[in-house]
Design a protein around this motif. Sequence first.
Motif, short mmCIF file in Angstrom:
data_model
loop_
_atom_site.label_atom_id
_atom_site.label_comp_id
_atom_site.label_asym_id
_atom_site.label_seq_id
_atom_site.Cartn_x
_atom_site.Cartn_y
_atom_site.Cartn_z
N PHE A 1 -42.55 0.44 21.92
CA PHE A 1 -41.96 1.38 22.25
C PHE A 1 -42.29 1.91 21.52
O PHE A 1 -42.33 1.92 20.30
CB PHE A 1 -40.90 0.23 22.14
CG PHE A 1 -40.06 -0.05 23.46
CD1 PHE A 1 -39.89 0.34 24.48
CD2 PHE A 1 -40.72 -1.85 23.19
CE1 PHE A 1 -39.23 -1.23 25.79
CE2 PHE A 1 -40.02 -2.61 24.27
CZ PHE A 1 -39.80 -2.43 26.06
N TYR A 2 -41.55 3.63 22.10
CA TYR A 2 -41.49 4.50 20.99
C TYR A 2 -40.44 3.96 19.68
O TYR A 2 -39.37 3.35 20.06
CB TYR A 2 -40.80 6.22 21.23
CG TYR A 2 -42.17 6.57 22.41
CD1 TYR A 2 -43.29 6.90 21.43
CD2 TYR A 2 -42.35 6.27 23.48
CE1 TYR A 2 -44.33 7.49 21.94
CE2 TYR A 2 -43.76 7.23 24.50
CZ TYR A 2 -43.84 7.67 23.91
OH TYR A 2 -45.41 8.38 24.27
N LYS A 3 -40.91 4.83 18.27
CA LYS A 3 -40.04 4.22 17.72
C LYS A 3 -38.86 5.14 17.07
O LYS A 3 -38.63 5.98 17.26
CB LYS A 3 -40.09 3.92 16.24
CG LYS A 3 -41.61 3.02 15.76
CD LYS A 3 -42.53 2.59 14.39
CE LYS A 3 -42.52 1.30 13.91
NZ LYS A 3 -43.12 1.66 13.34
N LEU A 4 -37.23 4.98 17.39
CA LEU A 4 -36.06 5.69 16.80
C LEU A 4 -36.37 5.65 15.39
O LEU A 4 -35.81 5.16 14.51
CB LEU A 4 -34.97 5.07 17.37
CG LEU A 4 -34.76 4.20 19.06
CD1 LEU A 4 -34.05 3.45 19.16
CD2 LEU A 4 -35.19 4.78 19.44
N HIS A 5 -36.45 7.19 15.08
CA HIS A 5 -36.61 7.60 13.50
C HIS A 5 -34.76 8.04 13.35
O HIS A 5 -34.08 9.01 13.72
CB HIS A 5 -37.07 8.83 13.38
CG HIS A 5 -39.15 8.46 13.08
ND1 HIS A 5 -39.08 7.74 12.46
CD2 HIS A 5 -39.48 7.84 14.28
CE1 HIS A 5 -40.57 6.94 12.21
NE2 HIS A 5 -40.62 7.49 13.59
N GLY A 6 -34.01 7.56 12.73
CA GLY A 6 -32.87 7.99 11.52
C GLY A 6 -31.92 7.67 13.25
O GLY A 6 -30.76 8.32 13.26
N ASP A 7 -31.96 6.74 13.44
CA ASP A 7 -30.58 5.71 14.63
C ASP A 7 -29.99 6.02 13.70
O ASP A 7 -29.26 5.11 13.04
CB ASP A 7 -31.25 4.54 15.01
CG ASP A 7 -30.53 4.20 16.15
OD1 ASP A 7 -29.66 4.68 16.55
OD2 ASP A 7 -31.36 3.12 16.48
N ALA A 8 -28.96 7.13 14.16
CA ALA A 8 -27.35 7.01 13.54
C ALA A 8 -25.86 7.36 15.01
O ALA A 8 -26.39 7.84 15.38
CB ALA A 8 -27.91 7.90 12.66
N VAL A 9 -24.51 6.69 14.57
CA VAL A 9 -23.91 7.45 15.04
C VAL A 9 -23.22 8.47 14.75
O VAL A 9 -23.00 8.62 12.98
CB VAL A 9 -22.71 6.71 14.91
CG1 VAL A 9 -21.53 6.89 15.72
CG2 VAL A 9 -23.19 5.06 15.62
N ILE A 10 -23.02 9.96 14.86
CA ILE A 10 -22.75 11.44 14.49
C ILE A 10 -21.69 11.58 14.93
O ILE A 10 -20.92 11.41 16.17
CB ILE A 10 -23.27 12.54 15.00
CG1 ILE A 10 -25.25 11.43 14.67
CG2 ILE A 10 -23.31 13.28 14.70
CD1 ILE A 10 -26.22 10.99 15.87
N HIS A 11 -20.72 11.57 14.26
CA HIS A 11 -19.14 12.04 14.58
C HIS A 11 -18.81 13.25 14.71
O HIS A 11 -18.99 13.90 13.24
CB HIS A 11 -17.93 10.72 13.84
CG HIS A 11 -16.90 11.30 14.14
ND1 HIS A 11 -15.97 10.21 13.56
CD2 HIS A 11 -15.87 12.25 15.22
CE1 HIS A 11 -14.66 10.72 14.36
NE2 HIS A 11 -14.47 11.58 14.62
N PHE A 12 -18.52 14.47 15.86
CA PHE A 12 -18.15 15.59 15.93
C PHE A 12 -16.65 15.79 15.78
O PHE A 12 -16.19 15.33 17.11
CB PHE A 12 -18.62 16.11 17.29
CG PHE A 12 -20.30 16.04 17.15
CD1 PHE A 12 -21.34 16.54 16.89
CD2 PHE A 12 -21.05 14.89 17.47
CE1 PHE A 12 -22.87 17.24 16.35
CE2 PHE A 12 -22.52 15.33 17.22
CZ PHE A 12 -23.28 16.18 16.87
N GLN A 13 -16.13 17.19 15.63
CA GLN A 13 -14.59 17.12 16.04
C GLN A 13 -15.26 18.70 16.63
O GLN A 13 -15.78 19.87 15.43
CB GLN A 13 -13.81 16.76 14.85
CG GLN A 13 -12.33 17.61 15.37
CD GLN A 13 -11.34 17.34 14.10
OE1 GLN A 13 -11.45 15.95 14.06
NE2 GLN A 13 -10.21 18.45 14.40
#
Length: 143
Positions: free
Chosen positions: A66-78
């Motif tokens: 599988f392709y590697k996920l770089h920087g996998d994160a949850v981004i919180h926008f307002q």
Amino acid sequence: MEAYEFIEEHKKLVTHFGQWPSFHDAEVHCLSLHRPAKTTSGGNIPSLELQLRGWVLKQEVSETGFYKLHGDAVIHFQFDGIFDLKIEGFNNQNVLSSMNLEVVNDPSMAGSSVLQVELAHCYEFEASFKARAARIISVTPYA
């Protein structure tokens, strides 16, 4: 100016990923609507908070293929001062094909710019809206 530069604290995201991501295959974890802020005339300012799990895909493949996920994160926008909101197909996964941003003129306030946001569908869920202000609250590595 790139459209993402309209978003206050956009550098948090660019620093984390090394670029502004497309949010291809990103998942909407949370979408909430609020109206807590007040205008100087006493009216409410509608806001939308969005938490997306996103990453950057590179041509690097894992040992499992599988392709590697770089920087996998949850981004919180307002997003504040939202209008022209459309939401369809909210479901158990809410995968996006992309998050498209464009700075456009606000017809109700001559000379002002707003951010037009499109959460393009991949599977059922899609949304679009305009916002008079936007910021990134946090970028949290996905556990």
